[in-house]
Design a protein around this motif. Structure first.
Motif, mmCIF file in Angstrom:
data_model
loop_
_atom_site.group_PDB
_atom_site.id
_atom_site.type_symbol
_atom_site.label_atom_id
_atom_site.label_comp_id
_atom_site.label_asym_id
_atom_site.label_seq_id
_atom_site.Cartn_x
_atom_site.Cartn_y
_atom_site.Cartn_z
ATOM 1 N N THR A 33 -16.993 -45.992 -18.829
ATOM 2 C CA THR A 33 -17.654 -45.859 -17.551
ATOM 3 C C THR A 33 -19.222 -46.679 -17.802
ATOM 4 N N ALA A 34 -19.649 -46.324 -18.878
ATOM 5 C CA ALA A 34 -21.029 -47.091 -19.097
ATOM 6 C C ALA A 34 -20.729 -48.545 -19.531
ATOM 7 N N ALA A 35 -19.879 -48.595 -20.408
ATOM 8 C CA ALA A 35 -19.693 -49.780 -20.554
ATOM 9 C C ALA A 35 -19.337 -50.948 -19.545
ATOM 10 N N LEU A 36 -18.372 -50.659 -18.767
ATOM 11 C CA LEU A 36 -18.270 -51.284 -17.455
ATOM 12 C C LEU A 36 -19.257 -51.421 -16.687
ATOM 13 N N SER A 37 -20.136 -50.301 -16.708
ATOM 14 C CA SER A 37 -21.241 -50.530 -15.858
ATOM 15 C C SER A 37 -22.310 -51.560 -16.426
ATOM 16 N N ASN A 38 -22.550 -51.481 -17.547
ATOM 17 C CA ASN A 38 -23.201 -52.651 -18.146
ATOM 18 C C ASN A 38 -22.777 -54.168 -18.143
ATOM 19 N N ILE A 39 -21.437 -54.002 -18.338
ATOM 20 C CA ILE A 39 -20.623 -55.527 -17.923
ATOM 21 C C ILE A 39 -20.916 -56.069 -16.488
ATOM 22 N N LYS A 40 -20.684 -55.235 -15.611
ATOM 23 C CA LYS A 40 -21.230 -55.517 -14.128
ATOM 24 C C LYS A 40 -22.345 -56.032 -13.931
ATOM 25 N N ASP A 41 -23.391 -55.631 -14.565
ATOM 26 C CA ASP A 41 -24.854 -56.002 -14.493
ATOM 27 C C ASP A 41 -24.680 -57.196 -14.851
ATOM 28 N N THR A 42 -24.151 -57.853 -15.695
ATOM 29 C CA THR A 42 -24.237 -59.174 -16.361
ATOM 30 C C THR A 42 -23.358 -60.126 -15.820
ATOM 31 N N THR A 43 -22.224 -59.945 -14.868
ATOM 32 C CA THR A 43 -21.560 -60.831 -14.426
ATOM 33 C C THR A 43 -22.112 -61.819 -13.456
ATOM 34 N N ASP A 44 -21.650 -63.136 -13.837
ATOM 35 C CA ASP A 44 -22.497 -64.329 -13.190
ATOM 36 C C ASP A 44 -21.183 -65.145 -12.594
ATOM 37 N N ILE A 45 -20.796 -65.358 -11.190
ATOM 38 C CA ILE A 45 -19.840 -66.296 -10.717
ATOM 39 C C ILE A 45 -20.522 -67.405 -9.828
ATOM 40 N N GLU A 46 -20.326 -68.572 -10.032
ATOM 41 C CA GLU A 46 -20.894 -69.531 -9.479
ATOM 42 C C GLU A 46 -20.129 -70.731 -9.171
ATOM 43 N N PRO A 47 -20.199 -71.543 -8.034
ATOM 44 C CA PRO A 47 -19.384 -72.565 -8.073
ATOM 45 C C PRO A 47 -19.285 -73.567 -9.064
ATOM 46 N N ILE A 48 -18.568 -74.426 -9.264
ATOM 47 C CA ILE A 48 -18.529 -75.200 -10.527
ATOM 48 C C ILE A 48 -19.572 -76.237 -10.257
ATOM 49 N N GLU A 49 -19.829 -76.754 -9.203
ATOM 50 C CA GLU A 49 -20.833 -77.693 -8.775
ATOM 51 C C GLU A 49 -22.439 -77.177 -9.217
ATOM 52 N N GLN A 50 -22.825 -76.020 -9.334
ATOM 53 C CA GLN A 50 -23.911 -75.264 -9.635
ATOM 54 C C GLN A 50 -24.044 -75.432 -11.155
ATOM 55 N N MET A 51 -23.238 -75.758 -12.043
ATOM 56 C CA MET A 51 -23.182 -75.937 -13.394
ATOM 57 C C MET A 51 -23.094 -77.219 -14.040
ATOM 58 N N LEU A 52 -22.912 -78.236 -13.175
ATOM 59 C CA LEU A 52 -22.615 -79.493 -13.284
ATOM 60 C C LEU A 52 -23.888 -80.349 -13.091
ATOM 61 N N PRO A 53 -24.249 -81.314 -13.978
ATOM 62 C CA PRO A 53 -25.307 -82.121 -13.461
ATOM 63 C C PRO A 53 -25.287 -82.842 -12.170
ATOM 64 N N ILE A 54 -26.284 -82.825 -11.284
ATOM 65 C CA ILE A 54 -26.543 -83.258 -9.812
ATOM 66 C C ILE A 54 -25.812 -84.609 -9.772
ATOM 67 N N ASP A 55 -25.720 -85.610 -10.556
ATOM 68 C CA ASP A 55 -25.053 -86.693 -10.478
ATOM 69 C C ASP A 55 -23.617 -86.870 -10.736
ATOM 70 N N MET A 56 -23.003 -85.687 -10.978
ATOM 71 C CA MET A 56 -21.388 -85.403 -11.235
ATOM 72 C C MET A 56 -20.965 -84.743 -9.862
ATOM 73 N N VAL A 57 -21.726 -84.533 -8.918
ATOM 74 C CA VAL A 57 -21.303 -83.602 -7.676
ATOM 75 C C VAL A 57 -21.225 -84.845 -6.825
ATOM 76 N N SER A 58 -19.835 -85.001 -6.205
ATOM 77 C CA SER A 58 -19.774 -86.148 -5.231
ATOM 78 C C SER A 58 -19.270 -85.702 -4.015
ATOM 79 N N THR A 59 -18.949 -84.502 -3.585
ATOM 80 C CA THR A 59 -18.477 -84.070 -2.300
ATOM 81 C C THR A 59 -18.483 -82.550 -2.162
#
Length: 154
Positions: A33-59
């Motif tokens: 339970t403690a481990a899963l709670s720690n994991i949840k606090d560190t989860t990061d979910i983002e659209p792929i466009e936010q991880m790419l350089p701005i010039d690679m995002v076209s649409t």
């Protein structure tokens, strides 16, 4: 407090025997339970466009999400071990498939993109064989989140 030190990635691992767990007076369920709670606090979910350089995002077309931990290192488990986080994403984007792109991250591919699971699996296998380092390959299977449940598909 015991400080164990870190490897070059900042990761710390420790094997604890059943005798140590009993001596401390905690149960395996409490540790989980403690481990899963720690994991949840560190989860990061983002659209792929936010991880790419701005010039690679076209649409602004529908996209997929990259899910990992905040350090972006060994983060795939941080996502796959959290059914409530996956169910929350399903409420936001609808049913989706998961590509385990490496031990570091997974890709959440919404059904709205219209990519068949067979095509996703073929892409995963190709990338695992040609791009991802062998030590970083997590799996050759596609997973699906539908109705709040995580299932392996083939």
């Amino acid at each position: 407090m015991v400080i164990l030190g870190e490897d070059e990635t900042g990761e710390i691992a420790l094997t604890v025997s059943q005798d140590c767990i009993r001596a401390v007076g905690v149960t395996l369920d409490e540790i989980k339970t403690a481990a899963l709670s720690n994991i949840k606090d560190t989860t990061d979910i983002e659209p792929i466009e936010q991880m790419l350089p701005i010039d690679m995002v076209s649409t602004p077309a529908p996209s997929f999400l990259v899910a990992t931990n905040k350090r972006k290192h060994f983060g795939a488990a941080a996502v796959l071990l959290q059914p409530e986080t996956l169910a929350e994403q399903e409420r936001k984007i609808g049913s989706f498939n998961i590509i385990p792109s490496s031990v570091h991250e997974v890709l959440l591919i919404p059904d709205a993109l219209g990519i068949p699971a067979e095509e996703l699996k073929a892409m995963l296998i190709d990338v695992n064989r040609t791009i991802v380092e062998e030590k970083d390959i997590l799996d050759d299977h596609i997973y699906r989140v539908e109705n709040g449940e995580l299932k392996m598909i083939d």
